[in-house]
Write a protein that holds these residues in place. Structure first.
Motif, PDB file in Angstrom:
ATOM      1  N   THR A 193      15.328  -3.804   5.444  1.00  0.00           N
ATOM      2  CA  THR A 193      14.938  -2.467   5.922  1.00  0.00           C
ATOM      3  C   THR A 193      13.544  -2.515   6.549  1.00  0.00           C
ATOM      4  O   THR A 193      13.308  -1.864   7.569  1.00  0.00           O
ATOM      5  CB  THR A 193      14.974  -1.418   4.799  1.00  0.00           C
ATOM      6  N   ASP A 194      12.637  -3.288   5.944  1.00  0.00           N
ATOM      7  CA  ASP A 194      11.309  -3.451   6.542  1.00  0.00           C
ATOM      8  C   ASP A 194      11.412  -4.102   7.917  1.00  0.00           C
ATOM      9  O   ASP A 194      10.695  -3.720   8.846  1.00  0.00           O
ATOM     10  CB  ASP A 194      10.402  -4.297   5.647  1.00  0.00           C
ATOM     11  N   GLN A 195      12.309  -5.070   8.052  1.00  0.00           N
ATOM     12  CA  GLN A 195      12.472  -5.773   9.322  1.00  0.00           C
ATOM     13  C   GLN A 195      12.949  -4.819  10.407  1.00  0.00           C
ATOM     14  O   GLN A 195      12.461  -4.863  11.528  1.00  0.00           O
ATOM     15  CB  GLN A 195      13.440  -6.945   9.151  1.00  0.00           C
ATOM     16  N   MET A 218       6.428 -10.394  -3.320  1.00  0.00           N
ATOM     17  CA  MET A 218       5.137  -9.724  -3.204  1.00  0.00           C
ATOM     18  C   MET A 218       5.339  -8.527  -2.287  1.00  0.00           C
ATOM     19  O   MET A 218       5.837  -8.660  -1.171  1.00  0.00           O
ATOM     20  CB  MET A 218       4.083 -10.647  -2.602  1.00  0.00           C
ATOM     21  N   PHE A 219       4.973  -7.369  -2.752  1.00  0.00           N
ATOM     22  CA  PHE A 219       5.193  -6.165  -1.970  1.00  0.00           C
ATOM     23  C   PHE A 219       4.149  -6.052  -0.867  1.00  0.00           C
ATOM     24  O   PHE A 219       2.981  -6.386  -1.066  1.00  0.00           O
ATOM     25  CB  PHE A 219       5.166  -4.927  -2.873  1.00  0.00           C
ATOM     26  N   PRO A 220       4.572  -5.602   0.327  1.00  0.00           N
ATOM     27  CA  PRO A 220       3.665  -5.521   1.477  1.00  0.00           C
ATOM     28  C   PRO A 220       2.486  -4.595   1.203  1.00  0.00           C
ATOM     29  O   PRO A 220       2.637  -3.532   0.604  1.00  0.00           O
ATOM     30  CB  PRO A 220       4.538  -4.938   2.596  1.00  0.00           C
ATOM     31  N   GLY A 221       1.322  -5.033   1.635  1.00  0.00           N
ATOM     32  CA  GLY A 221       0.116  -4.230   1.483  1.00  0.00           C
ATOM     33  C   GLY A 221      -0.518  -4.285   0.114  1.00  0.00           C
ATOM     34  O   GLY A 221      -1.484  -3.589  -0.157  1.00  0.00           O
ATOM     35  N   THR A 222       0.030  -5.101  -0.786  1.00  0.00           N
ATOM     36  CA  THR A 222      -0.536  -5.210  -2.131  1.00  0.00           C
ATOM     37  C   THR A 222      -0.658  -6.680  -2.500  1.00  0.00           C
ATOM     38  O   THR A 222      -0.166  -7.557  -1.799  1.00  0.00           O
ATOM     39  CB  THR A 222       0.361  -4.531  -3.181  1.00  0.00           C
ATOM     40  N   ASP A 223      -1.302  -6.934  -3.597  1.00  0.00           N
ATOM     41  CA  ASP A 223      -1.397  -8.285  -4.137  1.00  0.00           C
ATOM     42  C   ASP A 223      -0.587  -8.381  -5.419  1.00  0.00           C
ATOM     43  O   ASP A 223      -0.917  -9.145  -6.316  1.00  0.00           O
ATOM     44  CB  ASP A 223      -2.859  -8.652  -4.414  1.00  0.00           C
TER      45      ASP A 223
END
Length: 166
Positions: free
Chosen positions: A117-119, A96-101
């Motif tokens: 990379t997000d971390q 699930m991509f961050p900020g979306t559903d």
């Protein structure tokens, strides 16, 4: 209103603004930590799925040194992803991509690369927010507001502590 009262009112307004910024930074730090914890849990789940740990996969140098004694048609350096290991990196996994559903089935390697990379971005953001909280606390302390709770000298020594670079 006389001049002293205006100065007092102005200093209270500045103090309240700094306190609001401090509370916002602390709230953002808590939210950031929630996302970081979720990312760390997801990375751990992917490592368990691939049956690897951070140190269980040999580095490219170790692979190269092992393969030097065996001349053959294989490339000299086998690049091995530290998270994927021997796991099929093209295997599809749900993410699930961050900020979306939105859920998407993407390759295993891409999923953990995105999370890693997000971390690192979240870790950097957390360091910035911690520095901001220290700075705002120091400014509020300098104005003498926290003197009844924490002495300014103690707070100054806490704020003067240096963060370790990553």
């Amino acid at each position: 209103m006389d001049e002293n009262m205006k100065l007092f009112q102005q200093s209270l307004i500045e103090l309240e603004t700094e306190a609001e910024h401090l509370l916002l930074a602390r709230h953002q730090l808590v939210e950031n930590d929630k996302v970081r914890n979720g990312n760390r849990e997801a990375l751990t789940a992917l490592r368990k799925r691939a049956r690897t740990t951070k140190t269980s996969v040999p580095s490219p140098f170790e692979s190269m040194m092992k393969d030097i004694g065996n001349p053959g048609s294989r490339p000299l350096v086998n690049e091995v992803c530290a998270t994927c290991g021997n796991h099929d990196s093209n295997e599809r996994t749900w993410m699930m991509f961050p900020g979306t559903d939105v859920f998407a089935k993407i390759p295993f390697h891409a999923a953990h690369t995105i999370l890693e990379t997000d971390q690192t971005k979240l870790d950097l953001e957390a360091q910035k927010l911690q520095s901001c909280v220290k700075e705002k606390s120091f400014l509020i302390s300098e104005k003498g507001v926290l003197a009844d709770k924490i002495s300014p000298a103690v707070l100054r020594s806490l704020v003067a502590l240096k963060d370790k670079p990553w």
